[in-house]
Design a protein around this motif. Structure first.
Motif, PDB file in Angstrom:
ATOM      1  N   LEU A  20       0.966  -1.145  -0.055  1.00 47.92           N
ATOM      2  CA  LEU A  20       0.000  -0.256   0.157  1.00 47.92           C
ATOM      3  C   LEU A  20       0.758   1.405   0.113  1.00 47.92           C
ATOM      4  O   LEU A  20       2.080   1.209   0.609  1.00 47.92           O
ATOM      5  N   SER A  21       0.558   2.328  -0.780  1.00 53.57           N
ATOM      6  CA  SER A  21       1.102   3.425  -0.712  1.00 53.57           C
ATOM      7  C   SER A  21       0.059   4.633  -0.171  1.00 53.57           C
ATOM      8  O   SER A  21      -1.116   4.402  -0.612  1.00 53.57           O
ATOM      9  N   CYS A  22       0.618   5.685   0.287  1.00 56.79           N
ATOM     10  CA  CYS A  22      -0.236   6.905   0.570  1.00 56.79           C
ATOM     11  C   CYS A  22       0.630   8.148   0.638  1.00 56.79           C
ATOM     12  O   CYS A  22       1.619   8.250   1.176  1.00 56.79           O
ATOM     13  N   ALA A  23       0.174   8.943  -0.443  1.00 62.01           N
ATOM     14  CA  ALA A  23       0.727  10.180  -0.696  1.00 62.01           C
ATOM     15  C   ALA A  23      -0.058  11.393  -0.036  1.00 62.01           C
ATOM     16  O   ALA A  23      -1.174  11.548  -0.088  1.00 62.01           O
ATOM     17  N   ALA A  24       0.806  12.347   0.689  1.00 59.95           N
ATOM     18  CA  ALA A  24      -0.074  13.439   1.072  1.00 59.95           C
ATOM     19  C   ALA A  24       0.623  14.627   0.423  1.00 59.95           C
ATOM     20  O   ALA A  24       1.738  14.651  -0.193  1.00 59.95           O
ATOM     21  N   SER A  25      -0.312  15.606   0.235  1.00 58.89           N
ATOM     22  CA  SER A  25      -0.417  16.856  -0.653  1.00 58.89           C
ATOM     23  C   SER A  25      -1.059  18.020  -0.219  1.00 58.89           C
ATOM     24  O   SER A  25      -1.943  17.729   0.888  1.00 58.89           O
ATOM     25  N   GLY A  26      -0.665  19.174  -0.250  1.00 60.17           N
ATOM     26  CA  GLY A  26      -1.312  20.259   0.222  1.00 60.17           C
ATOM     27  C   GLY A  26      -0.385  21.117   0.953  1.00 60.17           C
ATOM     28  O   GLY A  26       0.830  21.028   0.766  1.00 60.17           O
ATOM     29  N   ARG A  27      -0.873  22.166   1.823  1.00 59.23           N
ATOM     30  CA  ARG A  27       0.159  23.041   2.269  1.00 59.23           C
ATOM     31  C   ARG A  27       0.792  22.619   3.579  1.00 59.23           C
ATOM     32  O   ARG A  27       0.286  23.054   4.948  1.00 59.23           O
ATOM     33  N   ILE A  28       1.568  21.670   3.570  1.00 58.25           N
ATOM     34  CA  ILE A  28       2.072  20.690   4.440  1.00 58.25           C
ATOM     35  C   ILE A  28       3.535  21.432   4.869  1.00 58.25           C
ATOM     36  O   ILE A  28       4.347  21.795   4.019  1.00 58.25           O
ATOM     37  N   PHE A  29       3.629  21.897   6.293  1.00 59.14           N
ATOM     38  CA  PHE A  29       4.873  22.479   6.654  1.00 59.14           C
ATOM     39  C   PHE A  29       5.901  20.961   7.156  1.00 59.14           C
ATOM     40  O   PHE A  29       6.794  21.145   7.027  1.00 59.14           O
ATOM     41  N   ARG A  30       4.994  20.107   7.766  1.00 61.71           N
ATOM     42  CA  ARG A  30       5.883  18.962   8.404  1.00 61.71           C
ATOM     43  C   ARG A  30       4.683  17.914   8.766  1.00 61.71           C
ATOM     44  O   ARG A  30       3.590  18.161   9.213  1.00 61.71           O
ATOM     45  N   ILE A  31       5.187  16.657   8.521  1.00 66.07           N
ATOM     46  CA  ILE A  31       4.364  15.602   8.890  1.00 66.07           C
ATOM     47  C   ILE A  31       4.968  14.785  10.150  1.00 66.07           C
ATOM     48  O   ILE A  31       6.156  14.421   9.969  1.00 66.07           O
ATOM     49  N   ASN A  32       4.396  14.705  11.464  1.00 67.23           N
ATOM     50  CA  ASN A  32       5.131  14.086  12.176  1.00 67.23           C
ATOM     51  C   ASN A  32       5.052  12.540  12.268  1.00 67.23           C
ATOM     52  O   ASN A  32       5.832  12.026  12.302  1.00 67.23           O
ATOM     53  N   GLU A  98      -0.425  12.797  10.928  1.00 64.22           N
ATOM     54  CA  GLU A  98      -0.471  14.132  11.944  1.00 64.22           C
ATOM     55  C   GLU A  98       0.537  15.131  11.386  1.00 64.22           C
ATOM     56  O   GLU A  98       1.660  14.971  11.477  1.00 64.22           O
ATOM     57  N   THR A  99      -0.184  16.191  10.897  1.00 60.63           N
ATOM     58  CA  THR A  99       0.437  17.258   9.980  1.00 60.63           C
ATOM     59  C   THR A  99       0.327  18.498  10.886  1.00 60.63           C
ATOM     60  O   THR A  99      -0.248  18.743  11.836  1.00 60.63           O
ATOM     61  N   ILE A 100       1.339  19.287  10.465  1.00 59.68           N
ATOM     62  CA  ILE A 100       1.465  20.794  10.462  1.00 59.68           C
ATOM     63  C   ILE A 100       1.507  21.350   9.341  1.00 59.68           C
ATOM     64  O   ILE A 100       2.213  21.305   8.599  1.00 59.68           O
ATOM     65  N   VAL A 101       0.247  22.538   9.501  1.00 55.70           N
ATOM     66  CA  VAL A 101       0.061  22.996   7.842  1.00 55.70           C
ATOM     67  C   VAL A 101       0.209  24.468   7.905  1.00 55.70           C
ATOM     68  O   VAL A 101      -0.096  24.939   9.069  1.00 55.70           O
ATOM     69  N   GLY A 102       0.839  24.877   6.700  1.00 58.24           N
ATOM     70  CA  GLY A 102       1.012  26.432   6.743  1.00 58.24           C
ATOM     71  C   GLY A 102      -0.283  27.115   6.266  1.00 58.24           C
ATOM     72  O   GLY A 102      -1.172  26.566   5.709  1.00 58.24           O
ATOM     73  N   PRO A 103      -0.132  28.587   6.238  1.00 56.56           N
ATOM     74  CA  PRO A 103       0.847  29.342   7.149  1.00 56.56           C
ATOM     75  C   PRO A 103       0.711  29.378   8.457  1.00 56.56           C
ATOM     76  O   PRO A 103       1.601  30.135   8.774  1.00 56.56           O
ATOM     77  N   THR A 104      -0.417  28.914   9.085  1.00 57.85           N
ATOM     78  CA  THR A 104      -0.586  29.243  10.554  1.00 57.85           C
ATOM     79  C   THR A 104       0.130  28.160  11.451  1.00 57.85           C
ATOM     80  O   THR A 104       0.025  28.146  12.515  1.00 57.85           O
ATOM     81  N   PHE A 105       0.837  27.213  10.869  1.00 63.40           N
ATOM     82  CA  PHE A 105       1.416  26.196  11.388  1.00 63.40           C
ATOM     83  C   PHE A 105       0.295  25.483  12.442  1.00 63.40           C
ATOM     84  O   PHE A 105       0.935  25.191  13.703  1.00 63.40           O
ATOM     85  N   THR A 106      -0.568  25.141  11.964  1.00 61.68           N
ATOM     86  CA  THR A 106      -1.861  24.375  12.940  1.00 61.68           C
ATOM     87  C   THR A 106      -1.593  22.851  12.681  1.00 61.68           C
ATOM     88  O   THR A 106      -1.274  22.372  11.721  1.00 61.68           O
ATOM     89  N   ASN A 107      -1.639  22.321  13.847  1.00 62.51           N
ATOM     90  CA  ASN A 107      -1.970  20.900  13.869  1.00 62.51           C
ATOM     91  C   ASN A 107      -3.211  20.236  13.370  1.00 62.51           C
ATOM     92  O   ASN A 107      -4.185  20.754  13.459  1.00 62.51           O
TER      93      ASN A 107
END
Length: 121
Positions: A20-32, A98-107
């Protein structure tokens, strides 16, 4: 917004393998943490495996020694190699991040749409 797109499910005979594969996309700052969960018919969703950004892994007892989780941080992608599959592995498999998204660095915790794995006996 962050999206997770899964692929690789299908029908396999007992003893076979799937990846299985899973790709994340979007305004991602970091994925923990990225992980895989599964839900069999009539049962609750359960954890299968997780992997941190540093490569630390955790597995459910039921899949230890048969499944391997890995990730490519550069591609924001997580994989689940499943070997020696058993009929009881039949379930819809969901990717989780579990991501941190920009531009607000929200969990933000994100789920994929699920991919069906069917193991025949």
């Amino acid at each position: 917004q962050v999206q997770l797109v899964e692929s690789g499910g299908g029908l396999v005979q007992a003893g076979g393998s799937l990846r299985l594969s899973c790709a994340a996309s979007g305004r991602i700052f970091r994925i923990n943490v990225m992980g895989w969960y599964r839900q069999a018919p009539g049962k609750q969703r359960e954890l299968v495996a997780t992997v941190t950004s540093g490569g630390n892994t955790h597995y459910a007892d039921s899949v230890k020694g048969r499944f391997t989780i890995s990730r490519d941080n550069a591609k924001n992608t997580v994989y689940l190699q499943m070997n020696n599959l058993k009929p009881e592995d039949t379930a819809v498999y969901y990717c989780n991040a579990e991501t941190i998204v920009g531009p607000t660095f929200t969990n933000l915790e994100v789920w994929g749409q699920g991919t069906l794995v069917t193991v025949s006996s």
